[in-house]
Design an enzyme around this catalytic site. Structure first.
Site, short mmCIF file in Angstrom:
data_model
loop_
_atom_site.label_atom_id
_atom_site.label_comp_id
_atom_site.label_asym_id
_atom_site.label_seq_id
_atom_site.Cartn_x
_atom_site.Cartn_y
_atom_site.Cartn_z
CE LYS A 202 5.37 7.09 6.95
NZ LYS A 202 4.93 6.96 8.32
CG ASN B 203 4.06 7.13 2.76
OD1 ASN B 203 4.71 8.02 2.20
ND2 ASN B 203 3.26 7.38 3.78
CG HIS C 204 -0.33 8.96 5.74
ND1 HIS C 204 0.18 9.32 6.97
CD2 HIS C 204 0.17 7.72 5.48
CE1 HIS C 204 0.95 8.35 7.42
NE2 HIS C 204 0.97 7.37 6.53
CB SER D 267 4.51 -1.56 12.69
OG SER D 267 4.74 -0.29 13.31
CD GLU E 238 -1.35 3.63 6.63
OE1 GLU E 238 -0.39 2.92 6.35
OE2 GLU E 238 -1.31 4.86 6.60
N GLY F 282 4.77 3.42 12.46
CA GLY F 282 6.13 3.76 12.86
C GLY F 282 6.47 3.39 14.30
CD GLU G 146 3.27 9.99 9.05
OE1 GLU G 146 3.76 10.26 7.93
OE2 GLU G 146 3.60 8.98 9.70
C1 PEP Z 1 2.58 4.61 6.98
O1 PEP Z 1 3.01 5.68 7.38
O2 PEP Z 1 1.72 4.56 6.09
C2 PEP Z 1 3.11 3.41 7.60
C3 PEP Z 1 2.40 2.32 7.51
O3 PEP Z 1 4.30 3.52 8.26
P1 PEP Z 1 5.13 2.32 8.96
O4 PEP Z 1 5.10 1.16 8.01
O5 PEP Z 1 6.51 2.89 9.13
O6 PEP Z 1 4.44 2.02 10.23
#
Ligand code: PEP
Length: 246
Positions: free
Chosen positions: A8, A6, A93, A206, A163, A169, A95
């Protein structure tokens, strides 16, 4: 295993160098049974899909509107993503849930729209740190699953991504025991809702080359949804190759 990146709000038509490397090296992972998907910003869907026709790499969207068209300024329909070559779209998601106030009912409508357009829907769920600290992680995730996954969905084109919001992040991840417990709980819910279906459950938050093998080896982890590490071809492909070994 399914490995989805992703991007973003990162990338534009002039910064696709890393994507070129991903296309070139995707067969290494894909020929070993890994489905590799990159979800760039919507402005790049068509361009990336065109470039990826020579590669097993699939292209996805990061969000879609529930309606197929109409007066929805700034929104993108699932049908538009499909017409631009996407196979998949992420919905719900954290976000989107946090920044745009998306609730489970809207996520359910988006998942339905994704499948109406012939796309695979990756539906995201996950608890906040406060919810985990209060001992409510499974209750929260189960509630999101109940509200975000209508029984009318086709499980063959459905993926769930767990998640934890606090792991996205931040460089922090749950213990493998906590991932295993949550994935087992999600599997139980999915088995009740879609009996006999093997809906993949991704872990996201992460994931990087150094922890991918350990996380992907957890029972019921069927792949990963990757944010930051999906922007660099070397990191993304290292994670995909860790998936090959699982
Ligand atoms: C995400 O936003 O779906 C995600 C897993 O981000 P990150 O891998 O940067 O933690």
């Amino acid at each position: 295993m399914l490995i989805a990146g992703n991007w973003k709000m990162n990338g534009d038509p002039n910064t696709l160098g890393e994507f070129g490397k991903m296309i070139a090296r995707a067969p290494e992972a894909a020929h070993n049974g890994v489905t590799l998907i990159v979800c760039p910003p919507a402005i790049l869907t068509a361009k990336c899909a065109e470039r990826a026709t020579v590669s097993p790499l699939e292209i996805g969207g990061q969000d879609c509107h529930p309606e197929p068209n109409g007066a929805h300024t700034g929104d993108i329909a699932a049908e538009m993503l499909a017409a631009c070559g996407a196979t998949t779209v992420i919905v719900g998601h954290s976000e989107r849930r946090a920044d745009h106030g998306e609730d489970d009912a809207l996520v359910a409508a988006k998942a339905t729209a994704a499948q109406r357009a012939g796309l695979r829907a990756i539906v995201c769920v996950g608890e906040t740190e406060a919810e985990r600290d209060a001992g409510n992680a499974e209750t929260v995730v189960n509630g999101q699953l109940a509200g975000s996954l209508p029984e009318t969905l086709d499980p063959a084109r459905l993926v769930v991504a767990y998640e934890p919001v606090w792991a996205i992040g931040t460089g922090r991840t749950p213990s493998t025991d906590d991932v295993a417990a949550m994935h087992a709980a999600i599997r139980k819910t999915l088995d009740a809702r879609f009996p006999g279906a093997a809906v993949p459950i991704l872990y996201g938050g992460s994931v990087k080359p150094s922890n991918a093998a350990e996380l992907l080896a957890v029972p019921e982890v069927g792949g990963a949804l990757i944010g930051g590490a999906s922007l660099k071809a070397d990191d993304f492909l290292a994670i995909a190759l860790a998936a090959v070994k699982n």
